[in-house]
Design a protein around this motif. Structure first.
Motif, PDB file in Angstrom:
ATOM      1  N   HIS A  82       0.829  -1.208   0.000  1.00 34.18           N
ATOM      2  CA  HIS A  82       0.000   0.000   0.000  1.00 34.18           C
ATOM      3  C   HIS A  82       0.867   1.263   0.000  1.00 34.18           C
ATOM      4  N   LEU A  83       1.936   1.255   0.787  1.00 35.28           N
ATOM      5  CA  LEU A  83       2.843   2.401   0.810  1.00 35.28           C
ATOM      6  C   LEU A  83       3.469   2.607  -0.567  1.00 35.28           C
ATOM      7  N   GLY A  84       3.910   1.530  -1.185  1.00 35.98           N
ATOM      8  CA  GLY A  84       4.489   1.635  -2.522  1.00 35.98           C
ATOM      9  C   GLY A  84       3.495   2.169  -3.536  1.00 35.98           C
ATOM     10  N   GLY A  85       2.248   1.718  -3.435  1.00 34.95           N
ATOM     11  CA  GLY A  85       1.204   2.211  -4.333  1.00 34.95           C
ATOM     12  C   GLY A  85       0.948   3.693  -4.148  1.00 34.95           C
ATOM     13  N   GLN A  86       0.901   4.132  -2.893  1.00 31.61           N
ATOM     14  CA  GLN A  86       0.667   5.557  -2.620  1.00 31.61           C
ATOM     15  C   GLN A  86       1.830   6.414  -3.121  1.00 31.61           C
ATOM     16  N   LEU A  87       3.059   5.948  -2.922  1.00 30.70           N
ATOM     17  CA  LEU A  87       4.214   6.694  -3.437  1.00 30.70           C
ATOM     18  C   LEU A  87       4.173   6.786  -4.958  1.00 30.70           C
ATOM     19  N   ALA A  88       3.813   5.688  -5.602  1.00 31.84           N
ATOM     20  CA  ALA A  88       3.732   5.680  -7.066  1.00 31.84           C
ATOM     21  C   ALA A  88       2.664   6.646  -7.561  1.00 31.84           C
ATOM     22  N   LEU A  89       1.520   6.699  -6.870  1.00 31.03           N
ATOM     23  CA  LEU A  89       0.459   7.630  -7.279  1.00 31.03           C
ATOM     24  C   LEU A  89       0.924   9.080  -7.205  1.00 31.03           C
ATOM     25  N   LEU A  90       1.824   9.366  -6.280  1.00 31.74           N
ATOM     26  CA  LEU A  90       2.357  10.721  -6.148  1.00 31.74           C
ATOM     27  C   LEU A  90       3.510  10.997  -7.110  1.00 31.74           C
ATOM     28  N   GLY A  91       3.980   9.958  -7.774  1.00 37.04           N
ATOM     29  CA  GLY A  91       5.137  10.132  -8.654  1.00 37.04           C
ATOM     30  C   GLY A  91       6.438  10.230  -7.886  1.00 37.04           C
ATOM     31  N   MET A  92       6.464   9.657  -6.670  1.00 36.10           N
ATOM     32  CA  MET A  92       7.644   9.749  -5.804  1.00 36.10           C
ATOM     33  C   MET A  92       8.601   8.582  -5.987  1.00 36.10           C
ATOM     34  N   GLY A  93       8.288   7.662  -6.892  1.00 37.19           N
ATOM     35  CA  GLY A  93       9.194   6.556  -7.151  1.00 37.19           C
ATOM     36  C   GLY A  93       8.617   5.212  -6.767  1.00 37.19           C
ATOM     37  N   GLU A  94       9.444   4.202  -6.968  1.00 34.73           N
ATOM     38  CA  GLU A  94       9.075   2.808  -6.706  1.00 34.73           C
ATOM     39  C   GLU A  94       9.670   2.396  -5.363  1.00 34.73           C
ATOM     40  N   LEU A  95       8.853   1.783  -4.513  1.00 32.45           N
ATOM     41  CA  LEU A  95       9.306   1.348  -3.196  1.00 32.45           C
ATOM     42  C   LEU A  95       9.707  -0.121  -3.241  1.00 32.45           C
ATOM     43  N   LEU A  96      10.881  -0.391  -2.712  1.00 30.36           N
ATOM     44  CA  LEU A  96      11.365  -1.766  -2.558  1.00 30.36           C
ATOM     45  C   LEU A  96      11.662  -1.985  -1.081  1.00 30.36           C
TER      46      LEU A  96
END
Length: 184
Positions: A82-96
């Motif tokens: 969910h955190l990775g999805g939210q970051l992606a929606l903001l255009g803040m990058g991909e979370l690993l």
């Protein structure tokens, strides 16, 4: 069963009204990253940190609402998705998510270069809101990535001290593991 992140209705485009809304109905903006970065530069570091902290708190609330459970007991993979999805929606990058022995590292790939150093502020606020625990995320630049070591506030002092000497993320984790083994 844990609810998976579903981006299909995360952003709704209402072209008739000229609006973007999220799944909660809140108005959103789609603006060029360079302009937002200029605004942050003009506002100064304190205001930018405050902005990212507020944004992180909102993301944490959204994750908590989506999963509807005590996230400190949830598998890391659930809230990380969910955190990775939210970051992606903001255009803040991909979370690993990386586990290095007992250490947890949040790696962000593709983040705006100018915000790499401050994304830790956003992530700290997300985790504090979503997990209900105060954590620190000292950052390490590793090529195109920004890596953040998840630690307690008391451990963060040692991590910042080591990072200040030029120690790499790997070296910092080695030192922390050695101290843990020595204390046992």
């Amino acid at each position: 069963m844990t609810q998976r992140f579903d981006p299909t209705r995360s952003i709704r485009y209402d072209l008739e009204r000229g609006q973007l809304r999220d799944e909660e109905g809140t108005l959103r903006l789609n603006i060029p990253a360079a302009l937002l970065l200029r605004l942050c530069e003009s506002a100064g570091e304190a205001a930018t940190r405050d902005f990212l902290s507020a944004l992180g708190t909102d993301i944490g609330r959204r994750i908590q609402a989506a999963l509807g459970q005590d996230l400190s007991a949830a598998p890391i993979e659930s809230w990380a998705e969910h955190l990775g999805g939210q970051l992606a929606l903001l255009g803040m990058g991909e979370l690993l998510i990386e586990r290095w022995g007992k250490a947890l590292v949040l790696r962000v790939r593709g983040a705006p270069e100018e915000l790499k150093g401050l994304i830790g502020v956003l992530l700290e606020a997300v985790l504090q809101r979503a997990l209900g625990r105060e954590l620190r995320l000292p950052g390490f630049s590793e090529g195109a990535d920004a890596a953040f070591l998840v630690v307690s506030p008391s451990t963060s002092e040692e991590v910042y001290r080591l990072a200040g000497t030029g120690a790499s993320l790997l070296r910092v984790i080695e030192v922390l593991h050695e101290k843990t083994r020595g204390a046992a």
